[in-house]
Write an enzyme that holds these catalytic residues in place. Structure first.
Site, PDB file in Angstrom:
ATOM      1  N   ASN A 282       0.872  -1.168   0.000  1.00 46.31           N
ATOM      2  CA  ASN A 282       0.000   0.000   0.000  1.00 46.31           C
ATOM      3  C   ASN A 282       0.910   1.220   0.000  1.00 46.31           C
ATOM      4  O   ASN A 282       1.472   1.589   1.029  1.00 46.31           O
ATOM      5  CB  ASN A 282      -0.882  -0.048   1.256  1.00 46.31           C
TER       6      ASN A 282
ATOM      7  N   LYS B  49       3.086   0.589   3.310  1.00 39.55           N
ATOM      8  CA  LYS B  49       2.799  -0.501   4.248  1.00 39.55           C
ATOM      9  C   LYS B  49       2.839  -1.802   3.457  1.00 39.55           C
ATOM     10  O   LYS B  49       2.372  -1.845   2.317  1.00 39.55           O
ATOM     11  CB  LYS B  49       1.395  -0.333   4.845  1.00 39.55           C
TER      12      LYS B  49
ATOM     13  N   ARG C 205      -2.556  -2.140  -3.445  1.00 39.52           N
ATOM     14  CA  ARG C 205      -3.735  -1.306  -3.263  1.00 39.52           C
ATOM     15  C   ARG C 205      -3.638  -0.183  -4.287  1.00 39.52           C
ATOM     16  O   ARG C 205      -2.616   0.506  -4.369  1.00 39.52           O
ATOM     17  CB  ARG C 205      -3.744  -0.718  -1.860  1.00 39.52           C
TER      18      ARG C 205
ATOM     19  N   HIS D 262     -12.748   3.216  -0.091  1.00 36.57           N
ATOM     20  CA  HIS D 262     -12.717   2.185   0.962  1.00 36.57           C
ATOM     21  C   HIS D 262     -13.405   0.894   0.509  1.00 36.57           C
ATOM     22  O   HIS D 262     -13.863   0.103   1.334  1.00 36.57           O
ATOM     23  CB  HIS D 262     -13.447   2.657   2.251  1.00 36.57           C
TER      24      HIS D 262
ATOM     25  N   ARG E 274     -11.386  15.930   7.641  1.00 34.90           N
ATOM     26  CA  ARG E 274     -12.108  16.309   6.415  1.00 34.90           C
ATOM     27  C   ARG E 274     -13.539  16.716   6.749  1.00 34.90           C
ATOM     28  O   ARG E 274     -14.169  16.112   7.630  1.00 34.90           O
ATOM     29  CB  ARG E 274     -12.132  15.149   5.420  1.00 34.90           C
TER      30      ARG E 274
ATOM     31  N   ASP F 120      -7.810  12.935  16.695  1.00 31.04           N
ATOM     32  CA  ASP F 120      -7.773  11.596  17.293  1.00 31.04           C
ATOM     33  C   ASP F 120      -8.897  11.456  18.309  1.00 31.04           C
ATOM     34  O   ASP F 120      -8.990  12.236  19.270  1.00 31.04           O
ATOM     35  CB  ASP F 120      -6.407  11.362  17.954  1.00 31.04           C
TER      36      ASP F 120
ATOM     37  N   GLY G 127     -14.490   2.539  14.551  1.00 27.91           N
ATOM     38  CA  GLY G 127     -15.583   1.553  14.551  1.00 27.91           C
ATOM     39  C   GLY G 127     -15.259   0.312  15.364  1.00 27.91           C
ATOM     40  O   GLY G 127     -16.107  -0.242  16.058  1.00 27.91           O
ATOM     41  N   GLU G 128     -13.978  -0.110  15.306  1.00 25.02           N
ATOM     42  CA  GLU G 128     -13.591  -1.335  16.031  1.00 25.02           C
ATOM     43  C   GLU G 128     -13.299  -1.073  17.501  1.00 25.02           C
ATOM     44  O   GLU G 128     -13.532  -1.942  18.343  1.00 25.02           O
ATOM     45  CB  GLU G 128     -12.323  -1.941  15.391  1.00 25.02           C
TER      46      GLU G 128
ATOM     47  N   GLU H  16      -7.966  -5.266   4.799  1.00 24.04           N
ATOM     48  CA  GLU H  16      -7.873  -5.010   3.358  1.00 24.04           C
ATOM     49  C   GLU H  16      -6.741  -5.819   2.729  1.00 24.04           C
ATOM     50  O   GLU H  16      -6.874  -6.301   1.608  1.00 24.04           O
ATOM     51  CB  GLU H  16      -7.659  -3.500   3.129  1.00 24.04           C
TER      52      GLU H  16
HETATM   53  P1  ADP Z   1      -6.741   4.906   8.737  1.00 25.79           P
HETATM   54  O1  ADP Z   1      -7.919   5.469   8.046  1.00 25.79           O
HETATM   55  O2  ADP Z   1      -5.558   5.822   8.710  1.00 25.79           O
HETATM   56  O3  ADP Z   1      -6.407   3.466   8.393  1.00 25.79           O
HETATM   57  P2  ADP Z   1      -7.550   3.816  11.290  1.00 25.79           P
HETATM   58  O4  ADP Z   1      -8.568   2.888  10.757  1.00 25.79           O
HETATM   59  O5  ADP Z   1      -6.309   3.246  11.866  1.00 25.79           O
HETATM   60  O6  ADP Z   1      -7.181   4.947  10.251  1.00 25.79           O
HETATM   61  O7  ADP Z   1      -8.254   4.722  12.400  1.00 25.79           O
HETATM   62  C1  ADP Z   1      -7.586   5.733  13.044  1.00 25.79           C
HETATM   63  C2  ADP Z   1      -8.562   6.416  14.014  1.00 25.79           C
HETATM   64  O8  ADP Z   1      -8.997   5.434  14.974  1.00 25.79           O
HETATM   65  C3  ADP Z   1      -7.962   7.562  14.773  1.00 25.79           C
HETATM   66  O9  ADP Z   1      -8.764   8.699  14.606  1.00 25.79           O
HETATM   67  C4  ADP Z   1      -8.042   7.122  16.223  1.00 25.79           C
HETATM   68  O10 ADP Z   1      -8.462   8.192  16.981  1.00 25.79           O
HETATM   69  C5  ADP Z   1      -9.139   6.081  16.211  1.00 25.79           C
HETATM   70  N1  ADP Z   1      -8.988   5.136  17.320  1.00 25.79           N
HETATM   71  C6  ADP Z   1      -8.080   4.155  17.456  1.00 25.79           C
HETATM   72  N2  ADP Z   1      -8.244   3.514  18.656  1.00 25.79           N
HETATM   73  C7  ADP Z   1      -9.275   4.137  19.272  1.00 25.79           C
HETATM   74  C8  ADP Z   1      -9.942   3.968  20.521  1.00 25.79           C
HETATM   75  N3  ADP Z   1      -9.559   3.029  21.381  1.00 25.79           N
HETATM   76  N4  ADP Z   1     -10.972   4.805  20.810  1.00 25.79           N
HETATM   77  C9  ADP Z   1     -11.349   5.757  19.955  1.00 25.79           C
HETATM   78  N5  ADP Z   1     -10.782   5.954  18.756  1.00 25.79           N
HETATM   79  C10 ADP Z   1      -9.757   5.179  18.419  1.00 25.79           C
END
Ligand code: ADP
Length: 417
Positions: A7, A14, A91, A180, A241, A283, A333-334, A384
């Site tokens: 990627n 990555k 990717r 995505h 964004r 964040d 989301g996770e 992915e």
């Molecule tokens: P990318 O789109 O760069 O792949 P990720 O899927 O890794 O991004 O998501 C990054 C986001 O996930 C960041 O905004 C971070 O704040 C959020 N994040 C990661 N862990 C947590 C958590 N435990 N609680 C809330 N947000 C989180």
């Protein structure tokens, strides 16, 4: 067989090395801050201590070369030679209307990919560089491009058509593309597997909530609509964004406030979203703890985000005629039960009922809805790279019966093991 997935971003690469068809990750890592004197290389190789080192990487070629050297090198290495890499999956962000699925890269395809360069000027040029560097450094290995846009090519025209003069579509291919796609495809297919075979037409909205966020309406395994559009700036509110705003707003910022257009676009891409509202951070961990400490705009940013996602989910339901399941994936989301709860609270009227304890879960691949909830709510970690590796194997025909020629080409003797 070893499949390398890459990627290539503007300043980072990555990678993962998969042992297929077992789908076992035998090495993973990244190069960051490419083009600077303090670039960082990080490798995790199965059975070895993780390696992190700072060194100057002049560009993508040098970064990929170092990465390969590490995989082969006598100290950290896991491969005997570069010929142990059977194929490479890339990717590729934007395949326009040219590519509806992943594709093996031959000179003709390389030319079409070149024609896509300006569709995603921040991403596609780096993806192309990655392909060219691999052609040079891993010349024996066939390469496959896996597109962020391809999954959404099944959207009907009423979903992807922009209400501007139609000639812009006919002459310039301006339309909704969506992004995505690899993540939405992976988690929606995993959700169908987890939900079971009982219902043939699962109506699912997948929520990829990371630094960039987008939602996708999936029915019968196909993308029917999505929130991102011609570019990844549109759709729901994101980390930095703005998502959907009044289309006249950029012109207002330029004309009434005398901000140059390039700066306006930079503000909308890099200084907006929850960062812009909170004035604090993109964040979500920072925002949660600031909100807990009474920071009013951090709290507002979190609620604006949750409301934007809930509105986005509701807006996609006409595309699939109802909702059987919601799937949360990617960083937020996770990992954020609180954000999931905020979003679902806006959707209670729809029959989205969370199990408060289950939602705290922390288990990968979990159903966090209350038993009997009319809409199932799943958390599924996205992967992915796994899908890129799978597509690479299947596009090249390595998952079925191999022809004698292919078997010879991939024999240990032929690949130099
Ligand atoms: P990318 O789109 O760069 O792949 P990720 O899927 O890794 O991004 O998501 C990054 C986001 O996930 C960041 O905004 C971070 O704040 C959020 N994040 C990661 N862990 C947590 C958590 N435990 N609680 C809330 N947000 C989180």
């Amino acid at each position: 067989m070893n499949i390398l997935t890459l990627n290539c971003g503007s300043s980072s690469i990555k990678y993962k090395l998969f042992d297929m068809p077992k789908e076992r990750v035998i090495a993973r890592g990244q190069a960051e801050r490419i083009g600077r004197a303090d670039s960082i290389l990080h490798h995790e190789i199965e059975g070895k201590a993780p390696f992190t080192g700072e060194q100057s990487l002049s560009g993508h070629r040098e970064a990929i070369e170092r990465l390969l050297n590490h995989l082969i090198g006598p100290e950290g290495g896991i491969l005997n030679s570069v010929r142990d890499i059977v194929a490479v999956g890339h990717r590729f962000v934007h395949g326009g209307e040219f590519f509806r699925s992943s594709v093996a890269i031959d000179p003709g395809v390389r030319e079409t990919l070149e024609a896509c360069r300006n569709l995603a000027p921040l991403h596609n040029p780096h993806n192309l560089t990655g392909i060219d560097v691999c052609t040079e450094l891993i010349p024996h290995a066939p390469q496959v491009a896996v597109f962020d846009t391809a999954f959404h090519q099944t959207m009907p025209d009423h979903a992807f058509t922009c209400a501007i003069p139609y000639r812009f579509y006919e002459e310039n291919r301006i339309r909704k593309y969506g992004f995505h796609g690899t993540s939405h495809r992976y988690v929606s297919s995993r959700a169908s597997e987890l939900l079971g075979k009982g219902r043939e037409e699962w109506r699912i909205v997948t929520c990829h909530l990371g630094n960039g966020s987008s939602l996708c309406a999936v029915r019968d395994g196909k993308s029917c609509d999505t929130t991102m559009g011609f570019t990844p700036l549109s759709g729901v509110v994101m980390g930095t964004r703005c998502g959907d705003i009044d289309p006249a707003l950029p012109a207002h910022l330029v004309e009434a406030l005398n901000i140059p257009l390039a700066e306006v676009m930079s503000i909308l891409n890099h200084e907006s979203g929850v960062l812009g509202i909170s004035g604090l951070s993109p964040d979500f961990r920072d925002l949660e703890s600031a909100a807990d400490g009474g920071h009013a705009r951090a709290r507002l940013a979190l609620t604006v985000y949750a409301y934007s996602i809930a509105r986005g989910i509701a807006s996609l339901i006409p595309a699939i005629g109802g909702l059987d399941a919601l799937v949360f994936t990617a960083g937020i989301g996770e990992n954020s039960p609180r954000m999931r709860a905020r979003i679902c609270a806006f959707l209670a009227w729809l029959g989205v009922e969370l199990d408060a304890q289950g939602n705290e879960g922390g288990v990968p691949e979990i159903d966090v809805s209350r038993s009997g909830s009319p809409v199932r709510v799943l958390v599924i970690p996205t992967d992915e790279e796994r899908l890129i590796a799978r597509d690479t194997v299947s596009v090249l025909g390595y998952d079925g019966e191999m022809s004698t020629g292919e078997r010879q080409r991939l024999s240990p003797e032929a690949v130099g093991r």
